[in-house]
Write a protein that holds these residues in place. Structure first.
Motif, mmCIF file in Angstrom:
data_model
loop_
_atom_site.group_PDB
_atom_site.id
_atom_site.type_symbol
_atom_site.label_atom_id
_atom_site.label_comp_id
_atom_site.label_asym_id
_atom_site.label_seq_id
_atom_site.Cartn_x
_atom_site.Cartn_y
_atom_site.Cartn_z
ATOM 1 N N ALA A 127 1.519 0.494 11.838
ATOM 2 C CA ALA A 127 1.497 0.578 10.036
ATOM 3 C C ALA A 127 1.952 -1.293 10.079
ATOM 4 C CB ALA A 127 2.079 0.943 9.588
ATOM 5 N N ALA A 128 3.064 -1.146 10.983
ATOM 6 C CA ALA A 128 3.564 -3.311 11.081
ATOM 7 C C ALA A 128 1.885 -4.337 10.684
ATOM 8 C CB ALA A 128 4.150 -3.482 12.181
ATOM 9 N N ARG A 129 0.631 -3.514 11.622
ATOM 10 C CA ARG A 129 -0.771 -4.938 11.756
ATOM 11 C C ARG A 129 -1.379 -4.331 10.372
ATOM 12 N NH1 ARG A 129 -2.565 -3.448 16.018
ATOM 13 N NH2 ARG A 129 -1.039 -1.771 16.375
ATOM 14 N N CYS A 130 -1.519 -3.335 9.930
ATOM 15 C CA CYS A 130 -2.816 -2.506 9.175
ATOM 16 C C CYS A 130 -2.714 -1.980 8.735
ATOM 17 C CB CYS A 130 -3.358 -1.757 10.065
ATOM 18 S SG CYS A 130 -3.764 -1.801 12.128
ATOM 19 N N ALA A 131 -1.441 -1.789 7.942
ATOM 20 C CA ALA A 131 -0.973 -1.406 6.353
ATOM 21 C C ALA A 131 -0.648 -2.262 5.481
ATOM 22 C CB ALA A 131 -0.108 -0.692 6.470
ATOM 23 N N PHE A 132 -1.339 -2.421 4.683
ATOM 24 C CA PHE A 132 -1.458 -3.561 3.235
ATOM 25 C C PHE A 132 -1.190 -3.094 1.379
ATOM 26 C CE2 PHE A 132 -2.737 -5.938 6.618
ATOM 27 C CZ PHE A 132 -2.110 -6.452 7.227
ATOM 28 N N VAL A 133 -0.227 -3.502 0.816
ATOM 29 C CA VAL A 133 -0.355 -2.949 -0.563
ATOM 30 C C VAL A 133 0.194 -3.503 -1.302
ATOM 31 C CG1 VAL A 133 1.932 -1.680 -0.375
ATOM 32 C CG2 VAL A 133 0.045 -1.032 -1.995
ATOM 33 N N ARG A 134 -0.096 -4.270 -3.160
ATOM 34 C CA ARG A 134 0.916 -5.113 -3.468
ATOM 35 C C ARG A 134 0.181 -3.980 -4.803
ATOM 36 N NH1 ARG A 134 -2.736 -10.843 -3.588
ATOM 37 N NH2 ARG A 134 -1.601 -9.974 -1.397
ATOM 38 N N ALA A 135 1.607 -3.697 -5.334
ATOM 39 C CA ALA A 135 1.591 -2.613 -6.589
ATOM 40 C C ALA A 135 0.621 -4.018 -7.842
ATOM 41 C CB ALA A 135 3.165 -2.728 -7.685
ATOM 42 N N GLY A 136 0.019 -2.331 -8.644
ATOM 43 C CA GLY A 136 -0.867 -3.109 -10.163
ATOM 44 C C GLY A 136 -2.051 -3.922 -9.233
ATOM 45 N N VAL A 137 -2.853 -3.637 -7.909
ATOM 46 C CA VAL A 137 -3.739 -4.350 -7.529
ATOM 47 C C VAL A 137 -4.436 -3.615 -7.199
ATOM 48 C CG1 VAL A 137 -4.738 -6.820 -6.116
ATOM 49 C CG2 VAL A 137 -2.275 -7.046 -7.239
ATOM 50 N N GLY A 138 -4.012 -3.448 -5.374
ATOM 51 C CA GLY A 138 -4.857 -2.501 -4.694
ATOM 52 C C GLY A 138 -3.928 -1.902 -3.676
#
Length: 234
Positions: free
Chosen positions: A27-38
């Motif tokens: 998860a440190a290298r592969c997971a990304f989230v941005r509230a209200g964006v995607g």
């Protein structure tokens, strides 16, 4: 060596993903989230720069499919990568490069996307999607974890799993849930589910503490004397 499920909650608009791998700290290298964006995943011989690039594209108004296409077209060594994204409206897209490892593939549906490599079979991805869509009124984190458990039940990946992560964003700019099992010789998805059981009843309180400390419950863990101290720092 990785499989993931990305999703949006139609009831709350929250966005998140769960991911697991035989490699450490996935998860440190592969997971990304941005509230209200995607929410985005960049996996398979991972280039962590591609996750933020996907989210930047979404933030600029590019569609989910357009974001994946543009990032894949511009990335160095794109043939080694897998990309997946779900935007704030629930539109989804995913892509695998020609040199993705082993049995690999992607699946997409309204409000979700799944990707995996070194899989026991592509039916693992079908099981992930079906489990995610079941009980769609549940908390997003619970749906993502249920989808990961379904992946394991369907065969998972070829090698033993060692790490897993759960990342979810809601109304505030930071992730409301960010849980990781970076290495274990046991079952990282079960360990992640156990972490969620601890975190779930406290998740919203930590948001309140950030926004309005005076309205928040006293912090601490059950049985900690601070919970019984009327003068406890909130």
């Amino acid at each position: 060596m990785t499989f993931s499920i990305l999703g949006r909650c139609g009831r709350t608009g929250r966005l998140g993903l769960a991911i697991s791998s035989s490699s450490p700290a996935v998860a440190a290298r592969c997971a990304f989230v941005r509230a209200g964006v995607g929410v985005a995943a960049s996996q398979n011989v991972t280039d962590p720069r591609l996750g933020p690039a996907l989210l930047d594209a979404l933030a600029s108004g590019v569609s989910a499919e357009g974001a994946v296409g543009a990032v894949a077209a511009q990335a160095d060594h794109a043939e080694h990568r897998q990309l997946a994204v779900v935007d704030a409206s629930g539109a989804s897209a995913a892509w695998s490069g020609t040199r993705a490892l082993g049995t690999h593939g992607t699946r997409t549906g309204e409000g979700w996307a799944a990707a995996g490599n070194m899989l026991a079979g592509e039916d693992v991805l079908d099981a992930v999607g079906a489990a995610f869509m079941d009980n769609s009124d549940d908390e997003l984190e619970a749906r993502l974890l249920r989808a990961m458990a379904a992946a394991v039940a369907a065969g998972g990946e070829e090698g033993p799993l060692h790490s897993a992560g759960l990342l979810v964003a809601g109304a505030v700019p930071w992730p409301e849930t960010s849980l990781r099992v970076d290495w274990t010789d046991d079952d990282p998805i079960a360990a992640l589910a156990a972490l969620w059981d601890v975190w779930a009843p406290q998740r919203d309180d930590y948001v309140t503490r950030a926004l309005d400390p005076e309205a928040a419950p006293a912090y601490g863990v059950p049985g900690d004397p601070i919970n019984n101290d009327e003068e406890a720092v909130r």
